[in-house]
Design a protein around this motif. Structure first.
Motif, PDB file in Angstrom:
ATOM      1  N   SER A  61       0.767  -1.291   0.083  1.00 30.60           N
ATOM      2  CA  SER A  61      -0.102  -0.065  -0.049  1.00 30.60           C
ATOM      3  C   SER A  61       0.775   1.244  -0.044  1.00 30.60           C
ATOM      4  O   SER A  61       1.829   1.215   0.618  1.00 30.60           O
ATOM      5  N   SER A  62       0.482   2.292  -0.883  1.00 30.58           N
ATOM      6  CA  SER A  62       1.079   3.627  -0.693  1.00 30.58           C
ATOM      7  C   SER A  62       0.122   4.629  -0.443  1.00 30.58           C
ATOM      8  O   SER A  62       0.109   5.641  -0.642  1.00 30.58           O
ATOM      9  N   ALA A  63      -0.989   4.074   0.357  1.00 28.53           N
ATOM     10  CA  ALA A  63      -1.968   5.142   0.636  1.00 28.53           C
ATOM     11  C   ALA A  63      -1.471   6.109   1.845  1.00 28.53           C
ATOM     12  O   ALA A  63      -0.514   5.810   2.670  1.00 28.53           O
ATOM     13  N   GLY A  64      -1.891   7.407   1.358  1.00 30.98           N
ATOM     14  CA  GLY A  64      -1.400   8.529   2.270  1.00 30.98           C
ATOM     15  C   GLY A  64      -0.049   9.153   2.044  1.00 30.98           C
ATOM     16  O   GLY A  64       0.714  10.044   2.709  1.00 30.98           O
ATOM     17  N   MET A  65       0.831   8.549   1.092  1.00 33.23           N
ATOM     18  CA  MET A  65       2.223   8.970   0.927  1.00 33.23           C
ATOM     19  C   MET A  65       1.897   9.803  -0.513  1.00 33.23           C
ATOM     20  O   MET A  65       1.254   9.716  -1.278  1.00 33.23           O
ATOM     21  N   ASN A  66       2.975  10.801  -0.546  1.00 31.83           N
ATOM     22  CA  ASN A  66       3.183  11.935  -1.442  1.00 31.83           C
ATOM     23  C   ASN A  66       4.237  11.360  -2.404  1.00 31.83           C
ATOM     24  O   ASN A  66       5.102  10.377  -1.948  1.00 31.83           O
ATOM     25  N   VAL A  67       4.327  11.918  -3.498  1.00 30.98           N
ATOM     26  CA  VAL A  67       5.568  11.372  -4.749  1.00 30.98           C
ATOM     27  C   VAL A  67       6.927  11.888  -4.046  1.00 30.98           C
ATOM     28  O   VAL A  67       7.737  11.376  -4.366  1.00 30.98           O
ATOM     29  N   ALA A  68       7.190  13.076  -3.350  1.00 30.13           N
ATOM     30  CA  ALA A  68       8.196  13.445  -2.628  1.00 30.13           C
ATOM     31  C   ALA A  68       8.850  12.294  -1.863  1.00 30.13           C
ATOM     32  O   ALA A  68      10.121  11.998  -2.091  1.00 30.13           O
ATOM     33  N   GLU A  69       7.994  12.040  -0.827  1.00 31.78           N
ATOM     34  CA  GLU A  69       8.325  10.762  -0.169  1.00 31.78           C
ATOM     35  C   GLU A  69       8.796   9.591  -0.630  1.00 31.78           C
ATOM     36  O   GLU A  69       9.938   9.245  -0.631  1.00 31.78           O
TER      37      GLU A  69
ATOM     38  N   THR B 155      12.245  10.307  -2.675  1.00 28.47           N
ATOM     39  CA  THR B 155      13.187  10.285  -1.791  1.00 28.47           C
ATOM     40  C   THR B 155      13.988   8.916  -1.182  1.00 28.47           C
ATOM     41  O   THR B 155      15.259   8.526  -1.200  1.00 28.47           O
ATOM     42  N   ARG B 156      12.908   8.038  -0.992  1.00 30.58           N
ATOM     43  CA  ARG B 156      13.010   6.763  -0.545  1.00 30.58           C
ATOM     44  C   ARG B 156      13.689   5.779  -1.509  1.00 30.58           C
ATOM     45  O   ARG B 156      14.656   5.174  -1.454  1.00 30.58           O
ATOM     46  N   VAL B 157      13.169   5.935  -2.803  1.00 31.49           N
ATOM     47  CA  VAL B 157      13.850   5.025  -3.832  1.00 31.49           C
ATOM     48  C   VAL B 157      15.192   5.697  -4.310  1.00 31.49           C
ATOM     49  O   VAL B 157      16.208   4.765  -4.318  1.00 31.49           O
TER      50      VAL B 157
ATOM     51  N   PRO C  58      14.171  15.847  -4.420  1.00 26.86           N
ATOM     52  CA  PRO C  58      12.771  15.501  -4.479  1.00 26.86           C
ATOM     53  C   PRO C  58      12.014  16.008  -3.217  1.00 26.86           C
ATOM     54  O   PRO C  58      11.000  16.578  -3.342  1.00 26.86           O
ATOM     55  N   ALA C  59      12.537  15.748  -1.990  1.00 30.85           N
ATOM     56  CA  ALA C  59      11.863  15.826  -0.730  1.00 30.85           C
ATOM     57  C   ALA C  59      11.385  17.226  -0.630  1.00 30.85           C
ATOM     58  O   ALA C  59      10.446  17.476   0.188  1.00 30.85           O
TER      59      ALA C  59
ATOM     60  N   ILE D 208      10.545  19.336  -3.132  1.00 31.01           N
ATOM     61  CA  ILE D 208       9.931  20.105  -4.242  1.00 31.01           C
ATOM     62  C   ILE D 208       8.212  19.978  -3.911  1.00 31.01           C
ATOM     63  O   ILE D 208       7.702  19.035  -3.806  1.00 31.01           O
ATOM     64  N   ALA D 209       7.868  21.243  -3.873  1.00 35.70           N
ATOM     65  CA  ALA D 209       6.533  21.392  -3.463  1.00 35.70           C
ATOM     66  C   ALA D 209       5.186  20.742  -4.610  1.00 35.70           C
ATOM     67  O   ALA D 209       4.528  19.994  -3.742  1.00 35.70           O
ATOM     68  N   VAL D 210       5.713  20.731  -5.842  1.00 39.37           N
ATOM     69  CA  VAL D 210       4.727  19.875  -6.545  1.00 39.37           C
ATOM     70  C   VAL D 210       4.604  18.468  -6.117  1.00 39.37           C
ATOM     71  O   VAL D 210       3.624  17.778  -6.301  1.00 39.37           O
ATOM     72  N   LEU D 211       5.657  17.947  -5.845  1.00 41.51           N
ATOM     73  CA  LEU D 211       5.882  16.466  -5.495  1.00 41.51           C
ATOM     74  C   LEU D 211       5.373  16.366  -4.124  1.00 41.51           C
ATOM     75  O   LEU D 211       4.569  15.132  -3.988  1.00 41.51           O
ATOM     76  N   GLN D 212       5.347  17.268  -3.267  1.00 43.58           N
ATOM     77  CA  GLN D 212       5.054  16.788  -2.028  1.00 43.58           C
ATOM     78  C   GLN D 212       3.322  16.955  -2.011  1.00 43.58           C
ATOM     79  O   GLN D 212       2.834  16.449  -1.131  1.00 43.58           O
ATOM     80  N   GLU D 213       2.694  17.688  -2.876  1.00 46.59           N
ATOM     81  CA  GLU D 213       1.127  17.813  -3.107  1.00 46.59           C
ATOM     82  C   GLU D 213       0.748  16.876  -3.879  1.00 46.59           C
ATOM     83  O   GLU D 213      -0.591  16.842  -4.066  1.00 46.59           O
TER      84      GLU D 213
END
Length: 732
Positions: free
Chosen positions: A40-48, A51-53, A214-215, A217-222
């Motif tokens: 599951s990736s529910a609740g996660m944003n693209v920035a997170e 960053t992990r990958v 990436p962590a 970057i506002a667009v990825l956070q949103e």
């Protein structure tokens, strides 16, 4: 016309459609498998996620999210490009991102038959044929049912036709959806549809800087991961490159030095429509829908087989005369429930053809006098179903006749088929006669009747017909015996001797069947309580029918039989001992069984009418509220199933049991106990209860009268309940 539209695409494309459908069925499992296994990736944003990958794979070039939720990363190991499935919570590799070899093979088969663009065009033609089949099939289903409003009413008839219709009624919706979406996707593949907004032009106003994590970057956070399609990282060291972000809402570019969104195009209507079409066709992102579509596709080979068998049967029926409808001078219309009336029609057609007539036979449901310009006479052979209703192959006939602007020019002769022991003897044929008279349709013969499929009655009517036609012929009909299966009696329980009404509960072993018998449909078919067991007694060609008190899941075949004075079949059955056998066949009776749901059911019967009602209670494992009203002569002599009824009530399979003893200390009949419990009966009916009545016709008439009085002024009457499918009778 509709039958031709349905028949020829199916026959021509049967192999192609089966290959595409079966591969689609298997492919429908993959999205569900991926959805179940994807972390599951529910609740996660693209920035997170990025960053992990990136922390685990510094050389990552792209992150993709499949509609199923599977996350994949593309990166380098040394100088070798690699792809892996990723756990979004940690960024760690958890498996290969490669599509399984079998899935790739099936996808190529499904899309193009391994023939590239030419194959795509062939499969598109198959999709178009399937759409024609679905639309024409829906029309035929509605005609069979007696109109669109009755499309989902219980199916009647038997054999391949009923099986074909039952599968089609489930599969046609999914197949139509798959066909429409396949045609859309093919049109898109060949550039016949607008491409949509797509990506914006690559911007020229990049900052020329690098290194924005990436962590931050506002667009990825949103952007939630669940909306991600792909995130492509800029090429290392290239200051003119940018992040490329694709989501369900659009795509654009992010400056790698500032993190600013420097170009963006929202997804337009064509892109969104394409996404929805892909989801609807593949089930990717909607795995349950995909499985439903896969099950629908699984019906294609079954319907192909039954359809071919129906076509071959139809060709055999027309073997004696291949006269098209528009060239025939004699039209034979057949209204049949179980198929036996068609046998009489075949004899009539063969005899008339031998005497120079040009004959065309059709079901009464295909009534279309405008297609018979050369018809000089119309012969209607009409059986009756239930209490005077139209049989399966005559659905909608009276409505079509009534709707005609004027009566057909060719005169009519009506021959009714029925059983004189029933009050509605040839009731449907009589209804046809009344409708014809009201329309002003000339009848060149008065309506006649055939009792219990009597060849003698048919021959008598044939002589009358030959005189009216100025010909000389005899209708010598030899009924074809039904295909039967040998049933061995394993136990019997006897009742009623003390009240001079010998009755027995007979239990037969479920016959074993080989794999070959099952594949060729020669095994005893599946059945449920309320279906009918047909037995042809020695010295007769007319079967007797007994309502089944068991279903196949019970592991045995059970009926209740009362010995009738002079009865050929009941006498034979009454003499059976364990180990003896009879030959029997099954006739479905889908109109007499509880409808699905949780609403109450009132089971009302007397004597051997308890049979199917006991079967319904026995199989009520979900403890649906079933209330039994049961009448017998005396509690000590013929209280059938007394011990079982008590057990079923204690187990919750019966909510209540109300007995009526006509020869007890205080004689009372089942209709009397209904009147006594009028308030409870009316309340249950108001709660949506279905009423099921089984037994002798006198009892059924008394029950109907009692219920009419009970429900008067309190809501729906019996006619309304029948129209709603909430009142069913099995009366003998």
């Amino acid at each position: 016309m509709i039958r031709s539209l349905h028949r020829w695409p199916g026959l021509i494309g049967a192999i192609l459609l089966c290959a595409v459908a079966l591969s689609g069925t298997v492919l429908s499992v993959y999205p569900a498998y991926e959805a179940i296994n994807a972390p599951s990736s529910a609740g996660m944003n693209v920035a997170e996620l990025a960053t992990r990958v990136q922390a685990q794979q510094p050389t990552v070039e792209q992150i993709r999210r499949a509609p199923s939720g599977k996350i994949m990363a593309y990166f380098y190991e040394g100088d070798q490009p690699t792809a892996a499935a990723i756990d979004p919570a940690t960024g760690v590799m958890i498996g290969s991102a490669d599509t399984p070899a079998l899935q790739r093979w099936l996808t190529n088969l499904h899309r193009s038959l391994f023939l590239g663009d030419s194959g795509r065009m062939v499969t598109a033609a198959g999709a178009a044929a399937m759409l024609v089949l679905c639309l024409s099939g829906l029309s035929l289903l509605a005609r069979r049912a007696g109109g669109w409003k009755r499309l989902f009413s219980p199916l009647r008839g038997q054999g391949e036709g009923r099986r074909h219709a039952a599968i089609a009624r489930f599969s046609v919706w999914g197949l139509a959806l798959s066909s429409i979406t396949a045609l859309w996707m093919t049109a898109g593949t060949f550039g016949l549809l607008p491409e949509g907004a797509g990506a914006p032009a690559f911007p020229t106003n990049v900052s020329g800087r690098t290194g924005q994590p990436p962590a931050t970057i506002a667009v990825l956070q949103e952007t939630p991961v669940n909306a991600l399609r792909s995130l492509t990282f800029p090429v290392a060291g290239d200051k003119t490159d940018a992040f490329t972000l694709k989501t369900t809402g659009g795509e654009g570019y992010i400056d790698q030095g500032t993190g600013a969104l420097i170009a963006w195009n929202d997804a337009d209507a064509w892109q969104r429509a394409g996404d929805v079409i892909t989801l609807l066709h593949t089930g990717q992102g909607a795995s349950i829908l995909g499985l439903v579509l896969g099950l629908s596709a699984l019906g294609v080979p079954i319907m192909g087989w039954t359809g071919i068998r129906l076509w071959l049967t139809g060709r055999r029926k027309q073997a004696s005369s291949r006269v098209p409808a528009d060239q025939a001078d004699t039209i034979i219309l057949v209204g049949s429930e179980g198929g036996s009336t068609w046998g009489f029609a075949d004899t009539l057609q063969a005899t008339l053809t031998a005497n120079g007539a040009r004959v065309h036979s059709a079901p009464m449901s295909a009534f279309a006098p405008d297609q018979w310009p050369n018809a000089r006479r119309i012969l209607a052979l009409a059986a009756t179903y239930g209490e005077g209703e139209a049989p399966a192959s005559a659905s909608g006939f009276v409505d079509r006749l009534t709707a005609l602007p004027e009566a057909p020019a060719a005169p009519l002769a009506i021959l009714g088929f029925g059983d004189r022991s029933f009050p509605a003897f040839c009731g449907f044929a009589a209804e046809v006669a009344r409708a014809a008279e009201a329309k002003g349709w000339k009848q060149f013969l008065a309506m006649d009747t055939i009792d219990r499929q009597s060849p003698q009655d048919f021959a008598r009517w044939g002589r009358t017909l030959s005189q009216a036609l100025g010909a000389s012929f005899e209708l010598n009909h030899q009924p074809k015996p039904p295909s039967t299966c040998e049933l061995s009696l394993i136990s019997r329980r006897d009742y009623g001797a003390e009240v001079q009404a010998p009755t027995a509960i007979l239990r037969f072993a479920l016959p074993a069947a080989s794999l070959w018998q099952r594949l060729t449909r020669r095994a005893f078919p599946a059945f449920g309580a309320g279906d009918l067991l047909g037995i042809v007694p020695e010295g007769s060609t007319v079967p007797r029918f007994y309502s089944l008190a068991s279903g196949r899941s019970d592991g045995f075949i059970e009926i209740c039989v009362r010995k009738q004075p002079g009865g050929l079949c009941s006498t034979r059955l009454a003499m059976l001992e364990p180990g003896d056998s009879v030959h029997a066949f099954l006739r479905p009776n889908p109109g007499f069984r509880p409808v699905r749901g949780k609403s109450p059911v009132l089971l009302i019967g007397a004597g051997t009418g308890i049979g199917p009602l006991a079967g319904f209670a026995r199989n009520n494992r979900a403890a649906r509220p079933m209330h039994l009203f049961f009448g017998v002569r005396h509690p000590s002599s013929d209280a059938l199933y007394a011990e079982e009824l008590a057990n079923w009530q204690s187990e919750g399979r019966l909510a209540s049991v109300t007995m009526a003893y006509s020869r007890g200390p205080t004689p009372i009949y089942v209709q009397d106990v209904l009147r006594r419990d009028a308030a409870r009966v009316a309340r249950l009916v108001s709660e949506g209860a279905q009423i099921m009545v089984c037994g002798g016709r006198d009892m059924a008439a008394g029950v109907a009268a009692a219920l009419t009085d009970i429900l008067a002024g309190q809501g729906p009457n019996l006619a309304t309940l029948k129209a709603e499918g909430r009142y069913a009778e099995d009366v003998y």
